[in-house]
Write a protein that holds these residues in place. Structure first.
Motif, PDB file in Angstrom:
ATOM      1  N   MET B   1      14.289  -7.674 -18.410  1.00 23.08           N
ATOM      2  CA  MET B   1      13.260  -7.479 -17.382  1.00 23.08           C
ATOM      3  C   MET B   1      13.901  -7.229 -16.018  1.00 23.08           C
ATOM      4  N   LYS B   2      13.832  -5.990 -15.565  1.00 22.14           N
ATOM      5  CA  LYS B   2      14.349  -5.671 -14.231  1.00 22.14           C
ATOM      6  C   LYS B   2      13.266  -5.965 -13.178  1.00 22.14           C
ATOM      7  N   ASN B   3      13.705  -6.158 -11.928  1.00 23.09           N
ATOM      8  CA  ASN B   3      12.712  -6.426 -10.887  1.00 23.09           C
ATOM      9  C   ASN B   3      13.245  -6.043  -9.518  1.00 23.09           C
ATOM     10  N   ARG B   4      12.334  -5.922  -8.578  1.00 26.03           N
ATOM     11  CA  ARG B   4      12.683  -5.530  -7.212  1.00 26.03           C
ATOM     12  C   ARG B   4      12.486  -6.672  -6.220  1.00 26.03           C
ATOM     13  N   ILE B   5      12.565  -7.893  -6.710  1.00 27.41           N
ATOM     14  CA  ILE B   5      12.267  -9.039  -5.845  1.00 27.41           C
ATOM     15  C   ILE B   5      13.201  -9.098  -4.640  1.00 27.41           C
ATOM     16  N   ARG B   6      14.494  -8.904  -4.905  1.00 28.87           N
ATOM     17  CA  ARG B   6      15.447  -8.989  -3.798  1.00 28.87           C
ATOM     18  C   ARG B   6      15.104  -8.002  -2.678  1.00 28.87           C
ATOM     19  N   ILE B   7      14.787  -6.793  -3.085  1.00 29.45           N
ATOM     20  CA  ILE B   7      14.447  -5.749  -2.108  1.00 29.45           C
ATOM     21  C   ILE B   7      13.179  -6.117  -1.332  1.00 29.45           C
ATOM     22  N   GLU B   8      12.173  -6.545  -2.069  1.00 25.17           N
ATOM     23  CA  GLU B   8      10.905  -6.871  -1.412  1.00 25.17           C
ATOM     24  C   GLU B   8      11.040  -8.099  -0.510  1.00 25.17           C
ATOM     25  N   ARG B   9      11.886  -9.040  -0.932  1.00 30.58           N
ATOM     26  CA  ARG B   9      12.154 -10.183  -0.059  1.00 30.58           C
ATOM     27  C   ARG B   9      12.803  -9.732   1.231  1.00 30.58           C
ATOM     28  N   ALA B  10      13.726  -8.798   1.099  1.00 24.23           N
ATOM     29  CA  ALA B  10      14.421  -8.291   2.289  1.00 24.23           C
ATOM     30  C   ALA B  10      13.432  -7.624   3.240  1.00 24.23           C
ATOM     31  N   ILE B  11      12.495  -6.883   2.670  1.00 27.75           N
ATOM     32  CA  ILE B  11      11.487  -6.224   3.504  1.00 27.75           C
ATOM     33  C   ILE B  11      10.646  -7.255   4.251  1.00 27.75           C
ATOM     34  N   LEU B  12      10.244  -8.294   3.547  1.00 26.92           N
ATOM     35  CA  LEU B  12       9.463  -9.362   4.181  1.00 26.92           C
ATOM     36  C   LEU B  12      10.347 -10.307   4.993  1.00 26.92           C
ATOM     37  N   ASN B  13      11.653 -10.206   4.742  1.00 21.42           N
ATOM     38  CA  ASN B  13      12.626 -11.090   5.396  1.00 21.42           C
ATOM     39  C   ASN B  13      12.340 -12.568   5.122  1.00 21.42           C
ATOM     40  N   ILE B  14      12.213 -12.884   3.856  1.00 25.14           N
ATOM     41  CA  ILE B  14      12.024 -14.283   3.462  1.00 25.14           C
ATOM     42  C   ILE B  14      13.085 -14.697   2.436  1.00 25.14           C
ATOM     43  N   THR B  15      13.407 -15.985   2.422  1.00 25.19           N
ATOM     44  CA  THR B  15      14.425 -16.506   1.504  1.00 25.19           C
ATOM     45  C   THR B  15      13.821 -16.800   0.132  1.00 25.19           C
ATOM     46  N   GLN B  16      14.689 -17.079  -0.836  1.00 26.76           N
ATOM     47  CA  GLN B  16      14.213 -17.463  -2.163  1.00 26.76           C
ATOM     48  C   GLN B  16      13.383 -18.742  -2.047  1.00 26.76           C
ATOM     49  N   ALA B  17      13.851 -19.646  -1.197  1.00 26.83           N
ATOM     50  CA  ALA B  17      13.146 -20.916  -1.013  1.00 26.83           C
ATOM     51  C   ALA B  17      11.738 -20.682  -0.447  1.00 26.83           C
ATOM     52  N   GLU B  18      11.642 -19.756   0.492  1.00 26.65           N
ATOM     53  CA  GLU B  18      10.337 -19.459   1.094  1.00 26.65           C
ATOM     54  C   GLU B  18       9.391 -18.842   0.065  1.00 26.65           C
ATOM     55  N   LEU B  19       9.909 -17.909  -0.708  1.00 28.59           N
ATOM     56  CA  LEU B  19       9.085 -17.295  -1.752  1.00 28.59           C
ATOM     57  C   LEU B  19       8.650 -18.343  -2.776  1.00 28.59           C
TER      58      LEU B  19
END
Lengths: 66, 66
Positions: B1-19
């Motif tokens: 399962m591929k995903n774009r979470i890292r990219i979308e987090r960067a756009i929103l500028n939020i950390t893994q913890a925040e998400l």
DNA sequence: ATAAAATGTAAATTAAATTTTACATTTATT
DNA sequence: AATAAATGTAAAATTTAATTTACATTTTAT
């Protein structure tokens, strides 16, 4: 988790057993998901949606309790 | 399962913890899903996609092994 | 009306997701 | 360079998804 599996199955005119075979799970799993008893894994949800040539969001809808 | 979470987090500028906090799971769960270690439940996948204002299919992509 | 097919359901088991705790490594900030 | 923040990772425990077997009920076809 609400879903339109029953409707989409009717459109394709396939049984729970047929859908189960297509996405490689047991018939009971399809029955439970269709009845909203639990949230499937994302991979399974995507495979089910793909069978109907729809996106996941067109087939499944989040509810408050999810 | 591929995903774009890292990219979308960067756009929103939020950390893994925040998400993680926003979708009510542990930080390790986000880390594992982002790294493609396993398929989340559909409910969680939908919540994550919703955070990015995208559909599930825009964020996640099935692979052969799924 | 009868038989067959499809669906509903339930208990026990297995597999997989998620949590918790804890620490190591990498990246950003001062 | 030092510190803090963020990310990576791992083992053990818990929760939840999924399987298997089995049978009951409902729906469809003859």
């Amino acid at each position: 988790m609400k879903n339109r599996i029953r409707i989409e199955r009717a459109i394709l005119n396939i049984t729970q057993a047929e859908l189960a075979e297509r996405v490689q799970v047991s018939r009971q799993t399809i029955n439970a998901i269709e009845a909203g008893k639990y949230s499937p894994t994302l991979a399974l949800g995507m495979k089910i949606a793909a069978q109907f040539e729809k996106t996941v969001n067109e087939i499944f809808e989040l509810e408050e309790e999810d």
